[in-house]
Write an enzyme that holds these catalytic residues in place. Sequence first.
Site, short mmCIF file in Angstrom:
data_model
loop_
_atom_site.label_atom_id
_atom_site.label_comp_id
_atom_site.label_asym_id
_atom_site.label_seq_id
_atom_site.Cartn_x
_atom_site.Cartn_y
_atom_site.Cartn_z
N SER A 136 -7.86 5.25 0.72
CA SER A 136 -8.41 5.46 -0.61
C SER A 136 -9.91 5.21 -0.59
O SER A 136 -10.40 4.36 0.17
CB SER A 136 -7.75 4.46 -1.57
OG SER A 136 -8.45 4.40 -2.79
N TYR A 149 -4.94 -4.12 -3.63
CA TYR A 149 -4.73 -2.72 -3.22
C TYR A 149 -5.92 -2.22 -2.38
O TYR A 149 -5.74 -1.67 -1.30
CB TYR A 149 -4.53 -1.84 -4.46
CG TYR A 149 -4.47 -0.36 -4.14
CD1 TYR A 149 -3.29 0.20 -3.65
CD2 TYR A 149 -5.57 0.46 -4.32
CE1 TYR A 149 -3.24 1.56 -3.35
CE2 TYR A 149 -5.52 1.81 -4.02
CZ TYR A 149 -4.35 2.36 -3.53
OH TYR A 149 -4.30 3.70 -3.22
N1 LIG Z 1 -2.61 8.83 -6.58
C1 LIG Z 1 -3.84 8.39 -6.35
O1 LIG Z 1 -4.72 8.42 -7.24
C2 LIG Z 1 -4.20 7.87 -4.99
C3 LIG Z 1 -5.56 7.59 -4.72
C4 LIG Z 1 -5.92 7.11 -3.48
C5 LIG Z 1 -4.95 6.92 -2.51
N2 LIG Z 1 -3.64 7.19 -2.80
C6 LIG Z 1 -2.65 6.93 -1.74
O2 LIG Z 1 -1.84 8.07 -1.54
C7 LIG Z 1 -0.54 7.65 -1.07
C8 LIG Z 1 0.55 8.33 -1.90
O3 LIG Z 1 0.40 7.88 -3.23
P1 LIG Z 1 1.00 8.69 -4.50
O4 LIG Z 1 -0.07 8.74 -5.51
O5 LIG Z 1 1.67 9.93 -4.05
O6 LIG Z 1 2.07 7.60 -4.98
P2 LIG Z 1 3.50 7.76 -5.66
O7 LIG Z 1 3.59 9.03 -6.42
O8 LIG Z 1 3.75 6.47 -6.34
O9 LIG Z 1 4.47 7.89 -4.37
C9 LIG Z 1 4.58 6.82 -3.46
C10 LIG Z 1 5.50 7.22 -2.34
O10 LIG Z 1 5.61 6.07 -1.46
C11 LIG Z 1 6.97 5.74 -1.31
N3 LIG Z 1 7.17 4.31 -1.18
C12 LIG Z 1 6.73 3.33 -2.01
N4 LIG Z 1 7.18 2.14 -1.61
C13 LIG Z 1 7.92 2.36 -0.49
C14 LIG Z 1 8.67 1.53 0.36
N5 LIG Z 1 8.77 0.21 0.17
N6 LIG Z 1 9.31 2.09 1.42
C15 LIG Z 1 9.25 3.44 1.62
N7 LIG Z 1 8.56 4.27 0.84
C16 LIG Z 1 7.91 3.74 -0.22
C17 LIG Z 1 7.66 6.27 -2.58
O11 LIG Z 1 9.02 6.57 -2.32
P3 LIG Z 1 10.27 5.69 -2.81
O12 LIG Z 1 9.91 5.06 -4.12
O13 LIG Z 1 11.35 6.72 -2.88
O14 LIG Z 1 10.50 4.71 -1.71
C18 LIG Z 1 6.89 7.57 -2.83
O15 LIG Z 1 7.43 8.60 -2.07
C19 LIG Z 1 -0.52 6.13 -1.16
O16 LIG Z 1 -0.77 5.56 0.11
C20 LIG Z 1 -1.67 5.83 -2.10
O17 LIG Z 1 -2.20 4.54 -1.89
C21 LIG Z 1 -3.24 7.65 -4.01
#
Ligand SMILES: NC(=O)c1ccc[n+]([C@@H]2O[C@H](COP(=O)([O-])OP(=O)(O)OC[C@H]3O[C@@H](n4cnc5c(N)ncnc54)[C@H](OP(=O)(O)O)[C@@H]3O)[C@@H](O)[C@H]2O)c1
Length: 263
Positions: A136, A149
């Site tokens: 991020s 985070y």
């Molecule tokens: N969205 C943003 O603005 C943003 C910005 C910067 C970086 N990111 C990064 O992008 C990545 C994806 O984020 P997203 O926005 O797509 O989040 P999201 O929609 O909340 O999805 C998170 C994913 O991670 C999985 N996950 C969470 N806890 C887990 C666990 N204990 N074991 C296995 N899987 C787990 C969830 O699946 P289950 O719940 O089914 O396990 C889901 O598939 C993350 O690393 C996040 O930090 C996101």
Amino acid sequence: MDLAGRRVLITGASRGIGESIARSCAAAGASVALVARSEGQLSRLAGELHGTAHVADLGDAGSVDGLIARVESDAGPVDVLVNNAGVDHVGALGAMSAVELEQIYRVNLLSPVELCRQVLPRMLDRGRGHIVNISSLSGAAPFPGLASYSSTKAGLTHFTAGLRADLKGQPIGTTVVELGPIPTDMLSNASSYRPTAASFQRFYQLQILVDIQRETVADAVVEAISKDRRHVRLPRRAAVTAMLAEAPRRFVELALTGVPHQA
Ligand SMILES: NC(=O)c1ccc[n+]([C@@H]2O[C@H](COP(=O)([O-])OP(=O)(O)OC[C@H]3O[C@@H](n4cnc5c(N)ncnc54)[C@H](OP(=O)(O)O)[C@@H]3O)[C@@H](O)[C@H]2O)c1
């Protein structure tokens, strides 16, 4: 690496950015191995993309232990590992429980590093591989409510730089993906804490931040793997903080030109 005919393991593939990365990798001709906790969503997507589903809790050390070996025995060799799964606990540090604190470091930092540890000897034996770590822009820019985070993401970005140094001259590529706001469940959660939402708002007003769609991120990840790019930074207009944080790493890289990187 050309993704056609390769196998990509994507963690956190049940929804959000991970689901989009799985779709883009499949569209580029890769087989996908999907990891997350939500069995139903994971199996449906794996069925649709003709991939495999591997239910695992990356917040549980026992579940992560031997995970790469299990995926490879079910699905076949992993050519690309995408460490995408992540959690955010937004708010004051004192309002977090000790369990939540451990989970955020385990899911966002320790498990991705452990999965790299498991997969790298296998990739080196096969003479090919690529690691993508989803980090991020907050890893270089502190926002209120995101102290734990952001520090997991700072750790993941710096770990990827160190891994790249370890792998210099080896046939394994690395990409670190530093993202701003991407509309997903995670962004909705982060915006539920007023100080964090107000800080994001200031950056939107300054036109430094703009939302990027998760499909755009996924296509950029596929391109980075195909072209062996070390960075993806989106939105590009906000990349300056990550570039400034990268300066000391580039300085060391330059200073170490000619120094052997393997034992
Ligand atoms: N969205 C943003 O603005 C943003 C910005 C910067 C970086 N990111 C990064 O992008 C990545 C994806 O984020 P997203 O926005 O797509 O989040 P999201 O929609 O909340 O999805 C998170 C994913 O991670 C999985 N996950 C969470 N806890 C887990 C666990 N204990 N074991 C296995 N899987 C787990 C969830 O699946 P289950 O719940 O089914 O396990 C889901 O598939 C993350 O690393 C996040 O930090 C996101």
